[in-house]
Design a protein around this motif. Structure first.
Motif, mmCIF file in Angstrom:
data_model
loop_
_atom_site.group_PDB
_atom_site.id
_atom_site.type_symbol
_atom_site.label_atom_id
_atom_site.label_comp_id
_atom_site.label_asym_id
_atom_site.label_seq_id
_atom_site.Cartn_x
_atom_site.Cartn_y
_atom_site.Cartn_z
ATOM 1 N N UNK A 130 -17.752 -36.157 -90.202
ATOM 2 C CA UNK A 130 -18.946 -36.330 -89.376
ATOM 3 C C UNK A 130 -19.153 -37.825 -89.153
ATOM 4 N N UNK A 131 -19.312 -38.211 -87.886
ATOM 5 C CA UNK A 131 -19.561 -39.615 -87.547
ATOM 6 C C UNK A 131 -20.772 -39.709 -86.625
ATOM 7 N N UNK A 132 -21.337 -40.903 -86.573
ATOM 8 C CA UNK A 132 -22.451 -41.132 -85.656
ATOM 9 C C UNK A 132 -21.959 -41.016 -84.216
ATOM 10 N N UNK A 133 -22.829 -40.466 -83.360
ATOM 11 C CA UNK A 133 -22.451 -40.130 -81.997
ATOM 12 C C UNK A 133 -23.513 -40.593 -81.025
ATOM 13 N N UNK A 134 -23.394 -40.167 -79.802
ATOM 14 C CA UNK A 134 -24.299 -40.586 -78.741
ATOM 15 C C UNK A 134 -25.673 -39.941 -78.891
ATOM 16 N N UNK A 135 -26.699 -40.604 -78.366
ATOM 17 C CA UNK A 135 -28.069 -40.077 -78.317
ATOM 18 C C UNK A 135 -28.630 -39.770 -79.705
ATOM 19 N N UNK A 136 -28.202 -40.524 -80.720
ATOM 20 C CA UNK A 136 -28.750 -40.338 -82.053
ATOM 21 C C UNK A 136 -28.229 -39.113 -82.778
ATOM 22 N N UNK A 137 -27.221 -38.472 -82.221
ATOM 23 C CA UNK A 137 -26.651 -37.274 -82.840
ATOM 24 C C UNK A 137 -25.378 -37.639 -83.608
ATOM 25 N N UNK A 138 -24.665 -36.620 -84.075
ATOM 26 C CA UNK A 138 -23.440 -36.820 -84.852
ATOM 27 C C UNK A 138 -22.327 -35.955 -84.273
ATOM 28 N N UNK A 139 -21.105 -36.481 -84.295
ATOM 29 C CA UNK A 139 -19.957 -35.698 -83.872
ATOM 30 C C UNK A 139 -19.276 -35.135 -85.114
ATOM 31 N N UNK A 140 -18.953 -33.853 -85.073
ATOM 32 C CA UNK A 140 -18.322 -33.163 -86.200
ATOM 33 C C UNK A 140 -16.892 -32.800 -85.814
ATOM 34 N N UNK A 141 -15.936 -33.205 -86.648
ATOM 35 C CA UNK A 141 -14.517 -33.046 -86.351
ATOM 36 C C UNK A 141 -13.808 -32.331 -87.492
ATOM 37 N N UNK A 142 -12.624 -31.827 -87.193
ATOM 38 C CA UNK A 142 -11.833 -31.168 -88.211
ATOM 39 C C UNK A 142 -11.062 -32.153 -89.070
ATOM 40 N N UNK A 143 -10.128 -31.640 -89.857
ATOM 41 C CA UNK A 143 -9.467 -32.475 -90.855
ATOM 42 C C UNK A 143 -8.299 -33.270 -90.308
ATOM 43 N N UNK A 144 -7.695 -32.821 -89.212
ATOM 44 C CA UNK A 144 -6.493 -33.476 -88.732
ATOM 45 C C UNK A 144 -6.791 -34.453 -87.612
ATOM 46 N N UNK A 145 -5.796 -35.267 -87.335
ATOM 47 C CA UNK A 145 -5.866 -36.180 -86.211
ATOM 48 C C UNK A 145 -6.159 -35.399 -84.936
ATOM 49 N N UNK A 146 -6.985 -35.947 -84.087
ATOM 50 C CA UNK A 146 -7.385 -35.231 -82.886
ATOM 51 C C UNK A 146 -6.246 -34.967 -81.926
ATOM 52 N N UNK A 147 -5.182 -35.751 -82.039
ATOM 53 C CA UNK A 147 -4.079 -35.536 -81.105
ATOM 54 C C UNK A 147 -2.932 -34.741 -81.718
ATOM 55 N N UNK A 148 -3.150 -34.126 -82.908
ATOM 56 C CA UNK A 148 -2.106 -33.262 -83.469
ATOM 57 C C UNK A 148 -2.159 -31.892 -82.819
ATOM 58 N N UNK A 149 -1.070 -31.162 -82.938
ATOM 59 C CA UNK A 149 -0.995 -29.830 -82.342
ATOM 60 C C UNK A 149 -1.307 -28.789 -83.413
ATOM 61 N N UNK A 150 -2.569 -28.587 -83.679
ATOM 62 C CA UNK A 150 -2.943 -27.599 -84.691
ATOM 63 C C UNK A 150 -4.307 -27.014 -84.368
ATOM 64 N N UNK A 151 -4.500 -25.766 -84.728
ATOM 65 C CA UNK A 151 -5.787 -25.120 -84.485
ATOM 66 C C UNK A 151 -6.851 -25.595 -85.481
ATOM 67 N N UNK A 198 -10.682 -38.072 -72.337
ATOM 68 C CA UNK A 198 -9.821 -39.173 -72.764
ATOM 69 C C UNK A 198 -9.722 -39.291 -74.288
ATOM 70 N N UNK A 199 -10.725 -38.818 -75.036
ATOM 71 C CA UNK A 199 -10.679 -38.996 -76.488
ATOM 72 C C UNK A 199 -9.708 -38.013 -77.150
ATOM 73 N N UNK A 200 -9.079 -37.161 -76.355
ATOM 74 C CA UNK A 200 -8.069 -36.270 -76.909
ATOM 75 C C UNK A 200 -6.875 -37.016 -77.501
ATOM 76 N N UNK A 201 -6.700 -38.286 -77.133
ATOM 77 C CA UNK A 201 -5.590 -39.080 -77.666
ATOM 78 C C UNK A 201 -5.932 -39.744 -78.997
ATOM 79 N N UNK A 202 -7.173 -39.608 -79.424
ATOM 80 C CA UNK A 202 -7.649 -40.380 -80.575
ATOM 81 C C UNK A 202 -7.343 -39.700 -81.909
ATOM 82 N N UNK A 203 -7.098 -40.537 -82.922
ATOM 83 C CA UNK A 203 -6.992 -40.045 -84.293
ATOM 84 C C UNK A 203 -8.361 -39.932 -84.936
#
Length: 320
Positions: A156-177, A214-219
């Motif tokens: 979980x990281x700080x995000x836009x408009x005072x909210x938070x972005x929640x992400x999974x465990x792997x790099x965002x550009x890996x090929x995994x569900x 565009x953030x699909x390339x990000x780790x």
């Protein structure tokens, strides 16, 4: 046959006597905690000198039943959160607080802000533990926008408009569900990330729209103010890039960074820790220049385990 009948009769009589009179037939129970704490892990970094560490203690329980049966139980609980100085050797933690619960209950999901650690099961509830305050649990209502399979939240990281972005465990550009933004070509039913709103107490699972594609390339990715920052690694070229709003702000090659070892970097995850970045080594960002800063250059030796730290000037800090 007669002996068997007598034995069954005798056993039945003992049971009746124990149930009825409770004389000399009680269970013997013992419960104790280990003296030492276990499984210390780095939960996050507050700044360029303090690290947040979580650990717990194992408990043991034995029961000797009146009928000779012996039962054993073991588990982890009494979760504790501490602050240590990882730049200068000190005698122990700067601060600690612990909970008396017998289950560790997933308090140490990760760092949410400089002073808040999150845990729990997102989609149902989130646990928040602020340094110096009492921890608490918050129920969440969930919703879906354009997808139906939720992300298994690990970051979980700080995000836009005072909210938070929640992400999974792997790099965002890996090929995994298993993670965010990895489902770019895995079907529209899979959500790619989630937005957590702690004021409204909601979590909304989403797929990337045109503005954020565009953030699909990000780790890893997070926001500062109205700007979105992205970390992208290139393992083949051993290159690290920093993007801001899809504009390349800075890039470095591992071989040009003093003290860095190619093997360590190659095997490490890449992620934001507040204003810091971890890629086998811990360093920071110059936000005014939007560049990487290696004034801080520290290797956590057993990360995400907690124990030893060494810096580029061969300074060594150990809490083993």
């Amino acid at each position: 046959m007669m002996n068997r009948i007598c034995g069954l009769f005798a056993g039945a009589m003992v049971a009746v006597l124990c149930d009825g009179m409770l004389a000399g037939c009680s269970d013997k129970e013992e419960f104790w905690w280990d003296d030492d704490r276990s499984n210390a892990k780095v939960v996050g970094f507050v700044d360029d000198s303090l690290v947040i560490v979580g650990d717990f203690r194992f408990w043991h329980e034995t029961t000797e039943r009146w009928n000779g049966e012996y039962l054993e139980g073991r588990g982890a609980g009494n979760p504790r959160l501490c602050l240590y100085n990882y730049r200068v050797q000190e005698d122990g933690p700067r601060w600690c607080d612990s909970l008396s619960e017998e289950k560790s209950s997933g308090w140490f999901g990760g760092r949410m802000t400089d002073s808040i650690v999150w845990g729990g099961v997102l989609g149902e509830y989130i646990k928040l533990w602020k340094i110096g305050d009492e921890p608490h649990e918050m129920k969440l209502s969930k919703s879906f926008e354009g997808c139906s399979q939720k992300v298994s939240v690990q970051r979980i990281h700080q995000w836009l408009d005072g909210k938070f972005i929640a992400l999974g465990s792997y790099s965002m550009n890996s090929r995994t569900f298993d993670n965010a933004l990895t489902s770019l070509d895995s079907g529209a039913s899979y959500c790619q990330y989630a937005v957590l709103d702690t004021v409204a107490r909601t979590i909304t699972y989403k797929r990337l729209d045109e503005k954020l594609k565009w953030i699909g390339k990000c780790d890893d990715v997070r926001a500062w103010g109205n700007d979105v920052y992205c970390l992208e690694k290139n393992i083949e070229g051993m290159k690290l890039s920093l993007w801001m709003d899809n504009i390349l702000s800075d890039s470095i090659y591992v071989e040009n960074v003093a003290f860095w070892d190619l093997g360590t970097v190659r095997l490490s995850s890449l992620s934001f820790y507040g204003d810091l970045v971890y890629w086998g080594y811990l360093f920071s960002l110059k936000f005014d220049e939007k560049k990487f800063d290696f004034g801080l250059n520290v290797r956590p030796m057993s990360f995400p385990g907690f124990g030893n730290f060494v810096d580029d000037e061969k300074g060594f800090v150990s809490y083993d």
